[in-house]
Design a protein around this motif. Structure first.
Motif, mmCIF file in Angstrom:
data_model
loop_
_atom_site.group_PDB
_atom_site.id
_atom_site.type_symbol
_atom_site.label_atom_id
_atom_site.label_comp_id
_atom_site.label_asym_id
_atom_site.label_seq_id
_atom_site.Cartn_x
_atom_site.Cartn_y
_atom_site.Cartn_z
ATOM 1 N N PRO A 65 1.029 -1.173 -0.064
ATOM 2 C CA PRO A 65 -0.484 -0.154 0.172
ATOM 3 C C PRO A 65 0.638 1.493 0.273
ATOM 4 O O PRO A 65 2.280 1.114 -0.195
ATOM 5 C CB PRO A 65 -0.669 0.054 1.252
ATOM 6 C CG PRO A 65 -0.046 -0.796 2.371
ATOM 7 C CD PRO A 65 0.686 -2.161 0.596
ATOM 8 N N SER A 66 0.228 2.437 -0.218
ATOM 9 C CA SER A 66 0.736 3.637 -0.433
ATOM 10 C C SER A 66 1.810 4.086 1.126
ATOM 11 O O SER A 66 0.742 3.333 2.211
ATOM 12 C CB SER A 66 -0.301 4.247 -0.461
ATOM 13 O OG SER A 66 0.629 6.128 -0.140
ATOM 14 N N PHE A 94 -10.021 -1.285 -4.324
ATOM 15 C CA PHE A 94 -9.301 -0.657 -3.499
ATOM 16 C C PHE A 94 -7.989 -2.139 -3.428
ATOM 17 O O PHE A 94 -7.004 -1.924 -2.905
ATOM 18 C CB PHE A 94 -9.669 0.270 -2.887
ATOM 19 C CG PHE A 94 -9.451 1.341 -2.295
ATOM 20 C CD1 PHE A 94 -8.721 2.436 -2.380
ATOM 21 C CD2 PHE A 94 -10.818 1.467 -2.567
ATOM 22 C CE1 PHE A 94 -9.285 4.017 -2.890
ATOM 23 C CE2 PHE A 94 -11.625 2.378 -2.536
ATOM 24 C CZ PHE A 94 -10.626 3.886 -3.452
ATOM 25 N N TYR A 113 -3.877 -0.194 -5.990
ATOM 26 C CA TYR A 113 -4.289 0.640 -4.168
ATOM 27 C C TYR A 113 -3.124 -0.270 -3.457
ATOM 28 O O TYR A 113 -2.922 0.416 -2.227
ATOM 29 C CB TYR A 113 -5.358 0.829 -4.087
ATOM 30 C CG TYR A 113 -5.645 2.484 -4.772
ATOM 31 C CD1 TYR A 113 -5.694 4.044 -4.750
ATOM 32 C CD2 TYR A 113 -6.860 1.841 -5.800
ATOM 33 C CE1 TYR A 113 -5.321 4.870 -5.864
ATOM 34 C CE2 TYR A 113 -7.408 3.083 -6.850
ATOM 35 C CZ TYR A 113 -6.610 4.283 -6.169
ATOM 36 O OH TYR A 113 -7.103 5.491 -7.178
ATOM 37 N N ALA A 154 -4.947 6.580 0.168
ATOM 38 C CA ALA A 154 -4.310 5.534 -0.709
ATOM 39 C C ALA A 154 -4.584 6.682 -2.320
ATOM 40 O O ALA A 154 -4.242 7.173 -2.936
ATOM 41 C CB ALA A 154 -5.225 4.451 -0.426
ATOM 42 N N GLU A 174 -1.159 9.060 -5.806
ATOM 43 C CA GLU A 174 -1.471 9.004 -7.317
ATOM 44 C C GLU A 174 -0.002 8.478 -7.974
ATOM 45 O O GLU A 174 0.173 7.500 -9.068
ATOM 46 C CB GLU A 174 -2.237 10.602 -7.929
ATOM 47 C CG GLU A 174 -3.172 10.531 -7.885
ATOM 48 C CD GLU A 174 -4.067 12.227 -8.297
ATOM 49 O OE1 GLU A 174 -2.702 12.559 -9.697
ATOM 50 O OE2 GLU A 174 -5.012 12.712 -8.465
ATOM 51 N N VAL A 228 -0.191 5.004 -6.778
ATOM 52 C CA VAL A 228 -0.578 4.207 -8.063
ATOM 53 C C VAL A 228 0.329 4.606 -9.604
ATOM 54 O O VAL A 228 -0.336 2.782 -10.109
ATOM 55 C CB VAL A 228 -2.442 4.689 -8.605
ATOM 56 C CG1 VAL A 228 -3.259 4.251 -9.700
ATOM 57 C CG2 VAL A 228 -2.772 5.000 -6.526
#
Length: 361
Positions: free
Chosen positions: A44-45, A220, A224, A264, A268, A271
């Motif tokens: 994940p971010s 997500f 994401y 998330a 950008e 992603v």
């Protein structure tokens, strides 16, 4: 006492997990490369991770505000009214919500074969049934309106998966429009875009401004990297969007999941990195695997290896976990998720060696 007859309900077969395989083979999980479940190899971010940590002390509170914030944020992203965004526990939850909203007992859905087994599972859970249209290997898994309409017989819901799992093929925009114009007024087209971020084809969400018989699923879990939190959503026509309040499971999308999804959406760059990495990986897989493959717009590649079970088991013993597509009705194929550069190259090396050694089926 016994539950109701569930014999028509085939269990969902997931890709094998690292811990599961490590225990079975007596290996260290750190020595395994898992490319079986189309997960984001970059995780994940960092912003989502921070949001998860920040949300931890608040999990004693129901997620009403977080749910509303995420709904409004997604509505703004897609230029929709908030009522048109149905936040759910994964896209699977949205499938259930749409099924609850649409199906009467004995209504049928039309779904792709091969395809995501939960479409029919959800229909049968709600006392409906399912029939299939073929996405054929003989036609390189091309998806067309004619192929769907040849099988269509007035079903209440029609599922269209783009990119399609496990093949990676897309449903072109003009073909979607033809279907929306062709099906009967009572039929809902459900466009599953779980892998939409990885595709060149634009989202079908903008069709909601023109059609009241189209809904779109998003998640997500993939681009994401939030698969473990189970957070997704459906975008639906404005004319019947208020059905959500009548079919939604109370507080089904958790506080942590909603807050992570909001964070998330703010990252950008993460992603974009994930999408570009997946596109590099699928190109590398198609170029370097010593097996026939199909063009894919997902974060995975389908390859024909002969005896998929034997190849998958042999690759696992070499530390690489891929998906045996026998459960999709493709016993000669494996699906390889896009990994990091190192993971992808390792998978190709192992699979090429295994395919050369495993006898044909």
């Amino acid at each position: 006492m016994q539950p109701r007859d569930l014999s028509a309900h085939a269990p969902y077969v997931p890709g094998r997990g690292t811990e599961e395989v490590a225990r079975e083979l007596g290996m260290d999980p750190e020595d395994l490369t898992k490319l079986s479940s189309n997960e984001n190899p970059h995780g994940p971010s960092p912003k989502a991770v921070a949001a998860i940590e920040d949300a931890a002390p608040t999990v004693s509170v129901y997620p009403k505000t977080a749910h509303t914030d995420l709904t409004e944020r997604l509505a703004d992203k897609w230029d929709l009214a908030p009522e048109q965004v149905w936040v759910s526990p994964g896209a699977d939850g949205s499938i259930d919500y749409l099924t609850r909203a649409m199906l009467e007992p004995d209504d049928r859905i039309l779904e792709p074969a091969p395809g995501f087994s939960y479409y029919s599972m959800s229909a049968r859970y709600h006392h409906g049934d399912a029939v299939q249209y073929e996405v054929s290997k003989g036609d390189d898994f091309e998806q067309t309106a004619d192929r769907v309409l040849d099988a269509y017989d007035g079903e209440r819901m029609v599922y269209l998966t783009t990119p399609h799992n496990p093949t990676g093929s897309v449903f072109p925009r003009d073909e979607l429009v033809e279907l929306a114009d062709s099906v009967e007024d009572h039929t809902l087209l459900v466009v599953d875009e779980a892998y939409g971020e990885f595709a060149e084809e634009p989202s079908a969400i903008d069709l909601l401004s023109e059609y009241d018989n189209v809904a779109v699923l998003r998640t997500f879990s993939k681009a994401y990297g939030l698969a473990g939190l189970r957070i997704g959503y459906a975008c639906v026509p404005e004319a019947w969007a208020d059905a959500y309040a009548r079919v939604n499971t109370p507080f089904a999308a958790s506080e942590v999941a909603c807050r992570a999804a909001l964070a998330a959406l703010d990252d950008e760059a993460h992603v974009e990195k994930s999408v570009e990495s997946a596109r590099w990986s699928r190109d590398y897989l198609r170029e370097h695997l010593d097996a026939p493959t199909w063009e894919s717009e997902g974060n995975f590649v389908l390859a024909e290896v002969g005896d998929a079970t034997a190849v998958t088991e042999a690759a696992q013993r070499e530390g690489v976990i891929v998906r045996d597509c026998g459960s999709f009705g493709l016993p000669e194929c494996i699906r390889v998720s896009c990994g990091t550069e190192a993971q992808t190259k390792r998978a190709v090396d192992v699979l090429n060696r295994v395919v050369s050694e495993v006898p044909p089926a």
